[in-house]
Design a protein around this motif. Sequence first.
Motif, PDB file in Angstrom:
ATOM      1  N   ALA A 156      33.054   0.008  87.890  1.00  0.00           N
ATOM      2  CA  ALA A 156      31.767   0.685  87.705  1.00  0.00           C
ATOM      3  C   ALA A 156      31.897   2.188  87.942  1.00  0.00           C
ATOM      4  O   ALA A 156      31.318   3.002  87.207  1.00  0.00           O
ATOM      5  N   GLN A 157      32.665   2.565  88.952  1.00  0.00           N
ATOM      6  CA  GLN A 157      32.846   3.992  89.245  1.00  0.00           C
ATOM      7  C   GLN A 157      33.577   4.694  88.105  1.00  0.00           C
ATOM      8  O   GLN A 157      33.195   5.807  87.701  1.00  0.00           O
ATOM      9  N   LEU A 158      34.599   4.062  87.561  1.00  0.00           N
ATOM     10  CA  LEU A 158      35.336   4.659  86.448  1.00  0.00           C
ATOM     11  C   LEU A 158      34.460   4.746  85.197  1.00  0.00           C
ATOM     12  O   LEU A 158      34.501   5.740  84.461  1.00  0.00           O
ATOM     13  N   THR A 159      33.670   3.714  84.965  1.00  0.00           N
ATOM     14  CA  THR A 159      32.777   3.719  83.803  1.00  0.00           C
ATOM     15  C   THR A 159      31.751   4.848  83.913  1.00  0.00           C
ATOM     16  O   THR A 159      31.448   5.531  82.918  1.00  0.00           O
TER      17      THR A 159
ATOM     18  N   VAL B  10      37.298   0.076  78.445  1.00  0.00           N
ATOM     19  CA  VAL B  10      36.123   0.934  78.523  1.00  0.00           C
ATOM     20  C   VAL B  10      36.304   2.038  77.495  1.00  0.00           C
ATOM     21  O   VAL B  10      37.239   2.839  77.605  1.00  0.00           O
ATOM     22  N   ASN B  11      35.439   2.081  76.489  1.00  0.00           N
ATOM     23  CA  ASN B  11      35.615   3.056  75.420  1.00  0.00           C
ATOM     24  C   ASN B  11      35.015   4.409  75.803  1.00  0.00           C
ATOM     25  O   ASN B  11      34.514   4.608  76.909  1.00  0.00           O
ATOM     26  N   GLY B  12      35.033   5.346  74.863  1.00  0.00           N
ATOM     27  CA  GLY B  12      34.572   6.694  75.144  1.00  0.00           C
ATOM     28  C   GLY B  12      33.070   6.826  75.298  1.00  0.00           C
ATOM     29  O   GLY B  12      32.577   7.903  75.667  1.00  0.00           O
TER      30      GLY B  12
ATOM     31  N   GLU C  98      31.259   2.027  77.371  1.00  0.00           N
ATOM     32  CA  GLU C  98      30.952   0.614  77.151  1.00  0.00           C
ATOM     33  C   GLU C  98      32.155  -0.241  77.548  1.00  0.00           C
ATOM     34  O   GLU C  98      33.295   0.092  77.210  1.00  0.00           O
ATOM     35  N   VAL C  99      31.899  -1.346  78.250  1.00  0.00           N
ATOM     36  CA  VAL C  99      32.962  -2.268  78.653  1.00  0.00           C
ATOM     37  C   VAL C  99      33.078  -3.345  77.588  1.00  0.00           C
ATOM     38  O   VAL C  99      32.143  -4.128  77.370  1.00  0.00           O
ATOM     39  N   LEU C 100      34.213  -3.370  76.914  1.00  0.00           N
ATOM     40  CA  LEU C 100      34.429  -4.274  75.789  1.00  0.00           C
ATOM     41  C   LEU C 100      35.560  -5.240  76.111  1.00  0.00           C
ATOM     42  O   LEU C 100      36.560  -4.865  76.723  1.00  0.00           O
TER      43      LEU C 100
END
Length: 372
Positions: A9-12, A129-131, A134-136
Amino acid sequence: MAAMDPALAQLTDRIRAAAADGHRLRIRGAGTKDFYGESPQGELLATGALTGITSYEPSELVVTARAGTPLAELEAALAACGQCLPFEPPRFGPSGTGTVGGMIAAGLCGPARASVGAVRDYVLGATLVNGRGEVLAFGGQVMKNVAGYDISRLLAGSLGTLGLIAEVSLKVLPIAPAEATLRFECTQSDALRLLNGWGAQPLPLNASRWSEQDATGALWLRLRGAVAAVDAACRHLGGERQPDAQAQPDWQAARDQRLPWFGIPGAHSLWRLSVPQTAPAIDFETAPLLEWHGAQRWYLASANQGARLRAAARTAGGHATLFRIADGASQAARSVPRFDALSAPLARIHRALLREFDPHAVFDHARLLGAD
């Protein structure tokens, strides 16, 4: 819906903030491959908090680990169950052995690659996690799970340009019950001829390397497989069988580029040529180190010799990479592109993928494609 892991979550959140503010991020695991590709750019986004093997089913030959998990930890867990990563990912740097995410992002393989396949062949699924932040999730934990584009395997060798690899599922294999290393004194041309001939025979070939030492060329051939198959191949091929206590550390040194040959003297840089296995020996001032049954060829060359190596690789049907620049190299050497230029169709595909996964250019695209 389950709560997101706090570290992820922190990285996102950082990725979303970078997309909003126009900042660029460079993804980094243990930093053991910082030398690979163009110089990293942007604010550091470290994956060290994303650690742990989240699932391991030895009977199913599948393991799932987070991106920041040390490669040494993963390999130790596999070895305890008699299993391994067959593609032998290189482990660079005296301070550590790299991370699982870095292994996928770099896409590098060790001595066995020509016989067992590449990193991408063992990737079953991944969380990215894309640019956009979003977590895919792509793929899964079984081999036959792909419909459409196999995005999880596309991440192998992407150098963090498509997004942050958060977790990856990998196929693993049992450690071979038998292994033997044979040594043959021969020239480079003879080594290529022998390897091409052996490749057409039902032999348990696993890895090979050829190099010169004290002006004498020698080919090392590693066999792996069933005990009966390895013993029969040794009798058939001849050569000088090497003691395991000597051969196994040498193969580990080859995997991690710790062989004496890889010492980079003076202003010479390390070039990697990827060519067809059947390509003839390339005429050059210094003898290379050959791997992958002739498909991977390492050269030590100065900056002004790089154009010759790239031309020779193209003539042979391959390409050349400026893999590592020597310490103290000139500015001219540092300005040479690390990777060969892509053809126009491939360049369009690369940039279309980058626009889809990272439309705000959050991640360090230049690491792979160079400056626009």
